[in-house]
Design a protein around this motif. Structure first.
Motif, mmCIF file in Angstrom:
data_model
loop_
_atom_site.group_PDB
_atom_site.id
_atom_site.type_symbol
_atom_site.label_atom_id
_atom_site.label_comp_id
_atom_site.label_asym_id
_atom_site.label_seq_id
_atom_site.Cartn_x
_atom_site.Cartn_y
_atom_site.Cartn_z
ATOM 1 N N ASP A 445 0.826 -1.212 0.000
ATOM 2 C CA ASP A 445 0.000 0.000 0.000
ATOM 3 C C ASP A 445 0.861 1.264 0.000
ATOM 4 N N GLN A 446 2.198 1.080 0.063
ATOM 5 C CA GLN A 446 3.098 2.226 0.070
ATOM 6 C C GLN A 446 3.873 2.390 -1.244
ATOM 7 N N VAL A 447 3.708 1.429 -2.196
ATOM 8 C CA VAL A 447 4.479 1.522 -3.448
ATOM 9 C C VAL A 447 3.754 2.428 -4.438
ATOM 10 N N SER A 448 4.484 2.858 -5.474
ATOM 11 C CA SER A 448 3.984 3.898 -6.377
ATOM 12 C C SER A 448 2.772 3.471 -7.203
ATOM 13 N N THR A 449 2.581 2.170 -7.394
ATOM 14 C CA THR A 449 1.464 1.730 -8.236
ATOM 15 C C THR A 449 0.171 1.522 -7.449
ATOM 16 N N PHE A 450 0.217 1.662 -6.150
ATOM 17 C CA PHE A 450 -0.989 1.450 -5.344
ATOM 18 C C PHE A 450 -2.015 2.553 -5.626
ATOM 19 N N GLY A 451 -3.198 2.146 -6.124
ATOM 20 C CA GLY A 451 -4.291 3.083 -6.341
ATOM 21 C C GLY A 451 -4.209 3.912 -7.603
ATOM 22 N N ILE A 452 -3.240 3.609 -8.512
ATOM 23 C CA ILE A 452 -3.117 4.467 -9.702
ATOM 24 C C ILE A 452 -4.150 4.121 -10.775
ATOM 25 N N GLY A 453 -4.942 3.073 -10.545
ATOM 26 C CA GLY A 453 -5.883 2.656 -11.578
ATOM 27 C C GLY A 453 -7.335 2.795 -11.186
ATOM 28 N N ARG A 454 -7.655 3.756 -10.333
ATOM 29 C CA ARG A 454 -9.036 3.896 -9.849
ATOM 30 C C ARG A 454 -10.016 4.332 -10.934
ATOM 31 N N GLU A 455 -9.493 4.871 -12.046
ATOM 32 C CA GLU A 455 -10.414 5.354 -13.083
ATOM 33 C C GLU A 455 -11.011 4.209 -13.900
ATOM 34 N N LEU A 456 -10.470 3.019 -13.822
ATOM 35 C CA LEU A 456 -11.019 1.862 -14.531
ATOM 36 C C LEU A 456 -11.774 0.957 -13.569
ATOM 37 N N THR A 457 -12.762 0.248 -14.102
ATOM 38 C CA THR A 457 -13.493 -0.718 -13.281
ATOM 39 C C THR A 457 -12.652 -1.975 -13.087
ATOM 40 N N ALA A 458 -13.022 -2.753 -12.077
ATOM 41 C CA ALA A 458 -12.304 -3.997 -11.813
ATOM 42 C C ALA A 458 -12.382 -4.941 -13.008
ATOM 43 N N GLU A 459 -13.541 -4.982 -13.663
ATOM 44 C CA GLU A 459 -13.687 -5.879 -14.823
ATOM 45 C C GLU A 459 -12.784 -5.449 -15.973
ATOM 46 N N ARG A 460 -12.651 -4.144 -16.212
ATOM 47 C CA ARG A 460 -11.770 -3.692 -17.291
ATOM 48 C C ARG A 460 -10.319 -4.029 -16.977
ATOM 49 N N TRP A 461 -9.929 -3.935 -15.711
ATOM 50 C CA TRP A 461 -8.562 -4.324 -15.340
ATOM 51 C C TRP A 461 -8.354 -5.824 -15.549
ATOM 52 N N ARG A 462 -9.352 -6.628 -15.144
ATOM 53 C CA ARG A 462 -9.209 -8.068 -15.333
ATOM 54 C C ARG A 462 -9.095 -8.419 -16.816
#
Length: 605
Positions: A445-462
């Motif tokens: 939860d402290q690395v740079s990629t944590f939370g950078i993808g909130r603009e996409l839905t979970a299904e789009r990420w999958r």
């Protein structure tokens, strides 16, 4: 007699295909052999010829009674002394086969693994010199494979029971871990390994999202395969029966096949499919392994297969004769839910379930591709295709796509930043900023990629992760816990040297126009009449003998005869597939048909 001489005299061909000759040479020399060759690639010749060249009888292990019957019938047409021992024989018939074995009067003997491993059968074989032992459908020994059969596990005892007898394991589908497992579980001794190309260029791969499935299937069959033989796969027995009934009402000759039907009905439906033209079998995965019918023009899936291996093997039943064929599939996200429920509710251990989920994700990723389908299909089996195939839906009718380069780089970075050992679910939560106990424990939860993808839905990420796996940017650790790791291909995308686009939506139409039929694609109009006359003659011969038509001659051979129009036995014998025995048995009738056609043509002109 040499292997080359056997090929010419017994089979009627002048040259081996691909690696057949090297495989045969290794077996003749007494080595154990592992053979991976796609359906229709000529696997059976690889063990049949060594059995004819080496001293003794060749034992062929097969899980399927129908395959034994058809191969024995075909071999007897060629003058080979072949037989099988299985439950279809009564006591007197089985005793006669055993007597032939003891007397050295057999070249090849087929049997199921359960029959082979009976103490009585092993003692019987010990009385006879064995040329080799061929284990067909060898992937059945793999507990991680798509078609595990526990009765195959006992076959490892053959190494100790028959030392010095070469064993050959053959399969059409096995990824690298499955190949290693086959060698280990069958106790093959330093086997020569042969991996033929998995490419089946005559098969056109097509995938559509499910809309009105019945209407989609109807359009596909009516426009592209009227009157042609094929297989329609469904996930459930109920759907198999409903689909077969609906197809019959629509005017097609369709029969159901699943494990819940009476054995006599299954056998009758399979027999009709093998011996008659234009029959469609609607089936669960219980149907198809070892089916030798060469002129299956399509394999349709109305539900998502559970793995790429299963899909490849099932689609490989189309176009064994090398003529154009279709692998056509509909899928929906409901399939994915149903498949995952089947995995989760199964009795397999957690490790096996992780592997099955990874294989299902790979299958779904294949469906969602916007690029050439053949390239990732071959890559799944460790092979490459440098250029797009030009014979799949995405090559022929490119889909609409969106640029996904930036989210793809974020996804790859997340894999790297979290240590390249976590699965898709964890990585999606990480990108969306959902911290669970593990994320906090590992400090993710402290690395740079944590939370950078909130603009996409979970299904789009999958969906994006599935694409990255399907295209080879990410590898799945199937031997461990299903974690993702970067492949060498990811470097260019991460460094901004490449871009990636993903499909907006998979089409719901059948896709494309009707292909030319096999006969139309290779024969002039003037030759089609002779070809059809030869097919009618062949059917009459096959019916009289009680064997499938292709056992007498394949369409490809009849097509060559129609094209070449041989005038004498020497010219007929030079055509591929016309062996010495076939020439002796059928030569006069064929030459008479050709002469009649020539005379009629001359009179008509």
């Amino acid at each position: 007699m040499s292997a080359q001489a056997v090929l010419q005299r017994v089979y009627g061909y002048s040259a081996f295909r691909g690696e057949q000759e090297a495989i045969i040479d290794a077996a003749v020399a007494g080595r154990d052999v592992l053979v991976l060759m796609p359906t229709g690639g000529g696997k059976s010749v690889c063990y049949q010829i060594p059995a004819l060249v080496r001293e003794g009888v060749g034992i062929v292990v097969s899980p399927l009674i129908a395959l034994m019957s058809d191969q024995v019938a075909a071999l007897r047409q060629l003058g080979v002394r072949a037989a099988y021992l299985n439950s279809t024989l009564d006591f007197q018939q089985a005793s006669e086969i055993e007597a032939q074995l003891r007397a050295g009067e057999l070249d090849l003997l087929y049997m199921a693994p359960e029959r082979l491993m009976l103490p009585r059968t092993l003692d019987l074989l010990a009385e006879s010199p064995l040329a080799l032992i061929a284990i067909d459908e060898a992937h059945c020994v793999s507990q991680w494979g798509h078609d595990f059969r526990p009765e195959y596990l006992g076959l490892s005892a053959l190494a100790a029971r028959f030392p010095g007898v070469p064993r050959m394991a053959l399969t059409a589908t096995a990824d690298v871990p499955t190949r290693d497992e086959i060698v280990q579980r069958l106790a093959l001794q330093d086997p020569a390994r042969f991996v033929a190309s998995f490419d089946r260029p005559n098969i056109r791969y097509r995938v559509s999202e499910r809309g009105n499935a019945k209407q989609q299937l109807l359009r596909f069959l009516q426009k592209e395969h009227p009157g042609e033989a094929g297989v329609v796969y469904c996930l459930s027995r109920k759907k198999v029966e409903a689909t077969a009934e609906w197809l019959r009402d629509a005017g097609f000759d369709a029969v159901p096949y699943h494990a819940g039907l009476p054995a006599e009905m299954r056998a009758a439906h399979q027999e009709r499919f093998l011996r008659e033209d234009g029959v469609i079998v609607v089936a669960t995965i219980a149907f198809g392994m070892g089916i030798d019918k060469p002129d299956v023009r399509f394999v349709a899936h109305l539900d998502l297969p559970g793995s790429v291996e299963a899909y490849y093997q099932e689609t490989g039943r189309a176009g064994r004769d090398g003529e154009p064929a279709d692998a056509w599939m509909l899928y929906g996200l409901g399939d994915v839910v149903q498949r995952r429920q089947m995995i989760d509710s199964g009795e397999a251990g957690d490790e096996r379930k992780r592997v099955e989920r990874s294989k299902l994700d790979a299958m779904l990723g294949y469906c969602e591709l916007d690029s050439c389908r053949r390239q990732p299909l071959l890559r799944y089996f460790g092979q490459s295709l440098e250029t797009a195939c030009g014979n799949c839906d995405n090559c022929l009718w490119p889909p609409e796509t969106d640029d996904a380069t930036e989210p793809a780089r974020q996804a790859l970075s997340a894999v790297y930043r979290t240590g390249q050992r976590f699965g898709v679910s964890y990585l999606v939560d990480h990108l969306m900023g959902k911290a669970d106990e593990r994320a906090q424990r590992f400090g993710h939860d402290q690395v740079s990629t944590f939370g950078i993808g909130r603009e996409l839905t979970a299904e789009r990420w999958r969906r994006l992760f599935r694409q990255l796996i399907a295209r080879g940017y990410l590898d799945v650790d199937v031997d461990g816990y299903g974690g993702l790791r970067l492949s060498e291909s990811a470097r260019g995308l991460l460094k901004g040297q490449e871009t990636i686009r993903v499909r907006r939506k998979v089409a719901t139409g059948s896709g494309g126009s009707r292909r030319a039929s096999a006969a139309q694609s290779t024969l002039s109009p003037g030759d089609e009449g002779l070809f059809e006359a030869l097919r009618r003659w062949r059917k009459s011969e096959a019916d009289e003998q009680g064997v499938p038509a292709y056992v007498v001659f394949h369409d490809a051979t009849l097509r060559d005869i129609a094209r070449e129009k041989p005038a004498d036995s020497a010219a007929l014998g030079a055509i591929g597939g016309v062996s010495v025995k076939r020439l002796e048995r059928y030569g006069d009738a064929i030459l008479e048909l050709v002469a009649t056609a020539q005379s009629t043509s001359a009179t008509g002109s």
